[in-house]
Design a protein around this motif. Structure first.
Motif, PDB file in Angstrom:
ATOM      1  N   ASP A  71       0.736  -1.242  -0.031  1.00 42.03           N
ATOM      2  CA  ASP A  71      -0.128   0.175   0.165  1.00 42.03           C
ATOM      3  C   ASP A  71       0.983   1.247   0.031  1.00 42.03           C
ATOM      4  OD1 ASP A  71      -2.968   1.299   2.154  1.00 42.03           O
ATOM      5  OD2 ASP A  71      -2.286   1.537  -0.231  1.00 42.03           O
ATOM      6  N   TYR A 107       1.598   5.385  -2.374  1.00 36.38           N
ATOM      7  CA  TYR A 107       1.073   6.494  -3.291  1.00 36.38           C
ATOM      8  C   TYR A 107       2.057   6.827  -4.217  1.00 36.38           C
ATOM      9  CZ  TYR A 107      -2.046   6.365   1.033  1.00 36.38           C
ATOM     10  OH  TYR A 107      -2.844   6.147   2.122  1.00 36.38           O
ATOM     11  N   PHE A 125       3.122   9.833  -7.346  1.00 34.57           N
ATOM     12  CA  PHE A 125       2.749  11.248  -7.792  1.00 34.57           C
ATOM     13  C   PHE A 125       3.733  11.413  -8.810  1.00 34.57           C
ATOM     14  CE2 PHE A 125       0.463  12.215  -3.731  1.00 34.57           C
ATOM     15  CZ  PHE A 125       1.101  11.492  -2.868  1.00 34.57           C
ATOM     16  N   ARG A 161      -2.041  12.220  -9.116  1.00 32.40           N
ATOM     17  CA  ARG A 161      -1.544  11.133  -8.039  1.00 32.40           C
ATOM     18  C   ARG A 161      -2.432   9.808  -8.161  1.00 32.40           C
ATOM     19  NH1 ARG A 161      -5.036  14.876  -3.820  1.00 32.40           N
ATOM     20  NH2 ARG A 161      -7.035  13.870  -4.132  1.00 32.40           N
ATOM     21  N   GLU A 214      -3.201   6.062  -6.011  1.00 34.41           N
ATOM     22  CA  GLU A 214      -3.269   5.422  -4.834  1.00 34.41           C
ATOM     23  C   GLU A 214      -2.962   3.688  -5.127  1.00 34.41           C
ATOM     24  OE1 GLU A 214      -6.113   8.400  -3.755  1.00 34.41           O
ATOM     25  OE2 GLU A 214      -5.557   7.329  -5.446  1.00 34.41           O
ATOM     26  N   TYR A 266      -3.708   0.969  -3.983  1.00 36.17           N
ATOM     27  CA  TYR A 266      -5.151   0.067  -3.725  1.00 36.17           C
ATOM     28  C   TYR A 266      -6.180   0.290  -4.803  1.00 36.17           C
ATOM     29  CZ  TYR A 266      -7.367   4.151  -1.537  1.00 36.17           C
ATOM     30  OH  TYR A 266      -8.018   5.286  -1.315  1.00 36.17           O
ATOM     31  N   ARG A 317       5.308   7.491  -2.199  1.00 35.78           N
ATOM     32  CA  ARG A 317       5.436   7.665  -0.527  1.00 35.78           C
ATOM     33  C   ARG A 317       4.791   6.450  -0.220  1.00 35.78           C
ATOM     34  NH1 ARG A 317       2.818   8.692   3.874  1.00 35.78           N
ATOM     35  NH2 ARG A 317       0.497   8.685   3.373  1.00 35.78           N
ATOM     36  N   GLN A 322       3.214   3.642   2.637  1.00 39.36           N
ATOM     37  CA  GLN A 322       2.115   3.835   3.559  1.00 39.36           C
ATOM     38  C   GLN A 322       2.658   3.745   4.931  1.00 39.36           C
ATOM     39  OE1 GLN A 322      -1.146   4.170   3.780  1.00 39.36           O
ATOM     40  NE2 GLN A 322      -1.824   3.590   5.827  1.00 39.36           N
ATOM     41  N   SER A 374       6.393   3.791   5.515  1.00 37.43           N
ATOM     42  CA  SER A 374       7.736   4.398   5.650  1.00 37.43           C
ATOM     43  C   SER A 374       7.758   5.909   5.896  1.00 37.43           C
ATOM     44  CB  SER A 374       8.400   4.169   4.208  1.00 37.43           C
ATOM     45  OG  SER A 374       7.652   4.496   3.150  1.00 37.43           O
TER      46      SER A 374
END
Lengths: 116, 115
Positions: free
Chosen positions: B31, B33, B35, B50, B52, B54, B95, B97, B99
């Motif tokens: 999971d 993100y 961008f 962006r 996601e 999931y 990015r 989830q 970290s």
């Protein structure tokens, strides 16, 4: 549309001097960040800040750097004793975790720091 | 640490044509993100789109769309009907989830738009 603002747009300083870079994040945002970009290189994370304390920081963010939120609107990055290699573009960003899991970070226009 | 790779230092496209910028990343997370940010000569960082991880559906914002291939860890940006104002550096960013909050950027692709 709300935006992140940064001052000054360009700062010139002598090596060894202290500089403070200022940022006003978007007003309802809760998370604040500083990144830097040395000319011609990629953008690098420095530090994130939430609830009046540092959330995480990179290896770049050593004891020469500090961040502060002195009032309800400003977010500052201080470099205590600048070095030539600190010359870079410094970006402030803010985000609102809220109900948006994406946590999009919105960037300011940057401050170009030149150390002579 | 996750790495983000943009293998095209420079790309060129004619006005009104379509161009695709590539980005791959390395992660063990499920999971996260992704961008795309645009940096024009003014050096301001502007969010383009962006995604996601999931979500299976590829994100779209007007002329900008992504091709997100999770298994291949690929996240390319397609710009349709290119305009002169699209000329800029484009940075892919990751990015995680778990970290932290830091965006991890690629080295960027410089896009030139010719009339």
């Amino acid at each position: 549309e709300p935006e992140v603002t940064q001052t000054p747009s360009h700062q010139v300083t002598q090596m060894g001097q202290e500089v403070i870079l200022r940022c006003v994040p978007i007003s309802n945002h809760l998370y604040f960040y500083w990144y830097r970009q040395i000319l011609g290189q990629k953008v690098e994370f420095l530090v994130s800040f939430y609830n009046n304390e540092i959330s995480e920081k990179s290896e770049i963010f050593d004891d020469q750097f500090s961040v502060e939120r002195p009032d309800g609107s400003n977010f500052t990055l201080k470099i205590r004793s600048t070095k030539l290699e600190d010359s870079a573009m410094y970006f402030c960003a803010s985000s609102d975790m809220g109900g948006d899991r994406t946590d999009t970070q919105y960037f300011g226009p940057g401050t170009r720091l030149t150390v002579l | 640490a996750q790495t983000v790779t943009q293998s095209q230092p420079e790309m060129s496209v004619q006005e009104a044509e379509t161009v695709t910028l590539s980005c791959t990343y390395d992660t063990s997370e499920s999971d996260y993100y992704l961008f795309w940010y645009k940096q024009p000569p003014s050096r301001q960082m502007i969010l383009v789109i962006r995604q996601e991880a999931y979500k299976q559906q590829n994100a779209t914002e007007n002329r900008f769309s992504v091709n997100f291939q999770k298994a291949a860890k690929s996240f390319s940006l397609k710009i349709s009907d290119s305009q002169l104002g699209d000329a800029a550096m484009y940075f892919c960013a990751y990015r995680g989830q778990d970290s932290g909050y830091a965006l991890n950027f690629g080295k960027g692709t410089s896009l030139l738009v010719t009339p």
